[in-house]
Design an enzyme around this catalytic site. Structure first.
Site, PDB file in Angstrom:
ATOM      1  N   LYS A 175     -11.748  31.939 -37.725  1.00  0.00           N
ATOM      2  CA  LYS A 175     -11.345  30.826 -36.958  1.00  0.00           C
ATOM      3  C   LYS A 175     -12.590  30.248 -36.288  1.00  0.00           C
ATOM      4  O   LYS A 175     -13.658  30.140 -36.834  1.00  0.00           O
ATOM      5  CB  LYS A 175     -10.302  31.348 -35.903  1.00  0.00           C
ATOM      6  CG  LYS A 175      -9.294  32.559 -36.406  1.00  0.00           C
ATOM      7  CD  LYS A 175      -8.463  32.796 -35.737  1.00  0.00           C
ATOM      8  CE  LYS A 175      -7.406  34.000 -36.132  1.00  0.00           C
ATOM      9  NZ  LYS A 175      -6.102  34.189 -35.811  1.00  0.00           N
TER      10      LYS A 175
ATOM     11  N   SER B  37      -2.809  40.830 -38.130  1.00  0.00           N
ATOM     12  CA  SER B  37      -3.466  42.145 -37.357  1.00  0.00           C
ATOM     13  C   SER B  37      -3.441  43.022 -38.535  1.00  0.00           C
ATOM     14  O   SER B  37      -3.195  44.203 -38.329  1.00  0.00           O
ATOM     15  CB  SER B  37      -2.513  42.499 -36.286  1.00  0.00           C
ATOM     16  OG  SER B  37      -2.459  41.549 -35.296  1.00  0.00           O
TER      17      SER B  37
ATOM     18  N   ASN C 129     -10.506  34.998 -42.324  1.00  0.00           N
ATOM     19  CA  ASN C 129     -10.691  33.760 -41.561  1.00  0.00           C
ATOM     20  C   ASN C 129     -11.057  33.930 -40.182  1.00  0.00           C
ATOM     21  O   ASN C 129     -10.722  34.600 -39.437  1.00  0.00           O
ATOM     22  CB  ASN C 129      -9.232  33.324 -41.352  1.00  0.00           C
ATOM     23  CG  ASN C 129      -8.917  32.089 -40.416  1.00  0.00           C
ATOM     24  OD1 ASN C 129     -10.049  31.400 -40.314  1.00  0.00           O
ATOM     25  ND2 ASN C 129      -7.896  31.893 -40.006  1.00  0.00           N
TER      26      ASN C 129
ATOM     27  N   GLU D 278       2.216  34.602 -43.400  1.00  0.00           N
ATOM     28  CA  GLU D 278       1.649  35.146 -41.785  1.00  0.00           C
ATOM     29  C   GLU D 278       2.751  35.226 -40.800  1.00  0.00           C
ATOM     30  O   GLU D 278       2.737  33.805 -40.202  1.00  0.00           O
ATOM     31  CB  GLU D 278       0.256  34.423 -41.633  1.00  0.00           C
ATOM     32  CG  GLU D 278      -0.721  34.492 -42.455  1.00  0.00           C
ATOM     33  CD  GLU D 278      -1.887  34.116 -41.725  1.00  0.00           C
ATOM     34  OE1 GLU D 278      -2.937  35.346 -41.956  1.00  0.00           O
ATOM     35  OE2 GLU D 278      -2.266  33.250 -41.179  1.00  0.00           O
TER      36      GLU D 278
ATOM     37  N   GLY E  65      -3.145  37.928 -34.676  1.00  0.00           N
ATOM     38  CA  GLY E  65      -3.946  37.971 -33.359  1.00  0.00           C
ATOM     39  C   GLY E  65      -3.360  39.059 -32.092  1.00  0.00           C
ATOM     40  O   GLY E  65      -3.835  39.066 -31.137  1.00  0.00           O
TER      41      GLY E  65
ATOM     42  N   HIS F  51      -2.438  26.817 -41.499  1.00  0.00           N
ATOM     43  CA  HIS F  51      -2.637  27.933 -40.712  1.00  0.00           C
ATOM     44  C   HIS F  51      -1.711  27.650 -39.597  1.00  0.00           C
ATOM     45  O   HIS F  51      -1.549  26.533 -38.944  1.00  0.00           O
ATOM     46  CB  HIS F  51      -4.009  28.214 -40.424  1.00  0.00           C
ATOM     47  CG  HIS F  51      -4.097  29.610 -39.512  1.00  0.00           C
ATOM     48  ND1 HIS F  51      -3.541  29.974 -38.213  1.00  0.00           N
ATOM     49  CD2 HIS F  51      -4.548  30.839 -40.077  1.00  0.00           C
ATOM     50  CE1 HIS F  51      -4.098  31.067 -38.135  1.00  0.00           C
ATOM     51  NE2 HIS F  51      -4.425  31.770 -39.218  1.00  0.00           N
TER      52      HIS F  51
ATOM     53  N   GLU G 139      -2.048  28.281 -36.609  1.00  0.00           N
ATOM     54  CA  GLU G 139      -2.693  27.722 -35.181  1.00  0.00           C
ATOM     55  C   GLU G 139      -2.865  26.048 -35.323  1.00  0.00           C
ATOM     56  O   GLU G 139      -2.795  25.511 -34.673  1.00  0.00           O
ATOM     57  CB  GLU G 139      -4.033  28.426 -35.184  1.00  0.00           C
ATOM     58  CG  GLU G 139      -3.940  29.643 -34.435  1.00  0.00           C
ATOM     59  CD  GLU G 139      -4.886  31.073 -34.739  1.00  0.00           C
ATOM     60  OE1 GLU G 139      -5.920  30.621 -35.471  1.00  0.00           O
ATOM     61  OE2 GLU G 139      -4.749  31.977 -34.736  1.00  0.00           O
TER      62      GLU G 139
END
Ligand code: PEP
Length: 261
Positions: A13, A221, A11, A175, A181, A103, A105
């Site tokens: 992003k 990560s 991904n 996740e 991240g 996701h 985010e």
């Protein structure tokens, strides 16, 4: 041993414009060449920004690359008066195989609820895209030890209204938000615990056949030096990778390490 194909999805992003995307995919393909990977080993998928997808399609199809690609989001709406949205049918016309949905985010930045996520899954399925449904708890929920209950609840609500026949092929990405991240990786045992809980819940709700064929990824990560341990767990069928997928050679190293587990 099971029949589920290992899936490694990168991904990107909001990184790489369409020119950088071409270079990243070329470097990934070159760096994977010596490993001679094929569908019997794994699937390798890149998930670029929308504006890159046409370029990635041209490269993958033109050079007959053994790579798949997908999108990071999809509209819940059919084509029409929805400014700024991208319809599922447009993505399948561009040759996308996968679409990441829910996701963390997007849940945080765009207030996407589980209900919205469910409508996006429906839109994706109707265009024959495979959804990668993202679920996972916050640090607070993990510290309170409500992480399993929260994550399964998110999955239940995101899949509300579907039956087993609708969901064949679905991919779920666990996740934990605190690991995305941040450089903090859940332990292989944490990933295994949640993947197993997800599989059990799928079995309870949709039957054993769906539970045994659904691929469950870990994301947060993941890098070349920790992926093997994570995907060694019986219920973890691959990884959704952010930062470590941006460089073609780094992502290739991660894919090779995962396959060699
Ligand atoms: C992600 O974006 O889904 C992700 C897991 O990111 P990272 O690998 O950078 O933590």
């Amino acid at each position: 041993m099971n029949d589920r194909t290992l899936l490694l999805a990168g991904n990107w992003k909001m990184n790489h414009d369409h020119l950088e995307a071409i270079s990243a995919v070329q470097k990934l393909a070159w760096a994977l060449e010596d490993a001679k990977l094929d569908d019997s080993h794994c699937e390798v998928v890149v998930v670029p920004p929308f504006t890159d997808i046409r370029s990635v399609q041209t490269l993958v199809q033109g050079d007959k690359l053994w790579l798949k690609y997908g999108a990071q989001d999809v509209s819940q709406h059919a084509p029409g008066a929805h400014t700024g949205e991208i319809a599922a049918s447009f993505l399948s016309r561009l040759g996308c195989s996968y679409v990441v949905i829910g996701h963390s985010e997007r849940r945080a930045d765009n207030h996407e609820t589980n209900e919205v996520v469910a409508t996006k899954i429906k839109a994706a399925l109707s265009a024959e895209l495979t959804p990668i449904l993202c679920v996972g708890e916050s640090l607070e929920q993990r510290q309170e030890k409500s992480h399993v209950e929260f994550t399964l609840g998110q999955m239940d609500e995101s899949l509300a209204g579907f039956d087993a026949a609708d969901l064949s092929g679905l991919v779920i990405a666990y996740e934990p938000v605190w690991a995305i991240g941040t450089g903090e990786t859940a332990t292989a045992a944490d990933a295994a615990e949640m993947a197993s809980a997800i599989r059990v819940r799928l079995g309870e709700k949709y039957g054993d056949a769906l539970a045994q064929t659904t691929r469950i990824l870990y994301g947060g990560s993941v890098k070349a030096d920790n992926v093997a341990e994570i995907v060694a767990s019986a219920d973890v069928d691959g990884a959704l990778v952010g930062g470590a997928s941006l460089s073609g050679p780094d992502f290739a190293a991660l894919c090779k390490a995962a396959v060699a587990k």
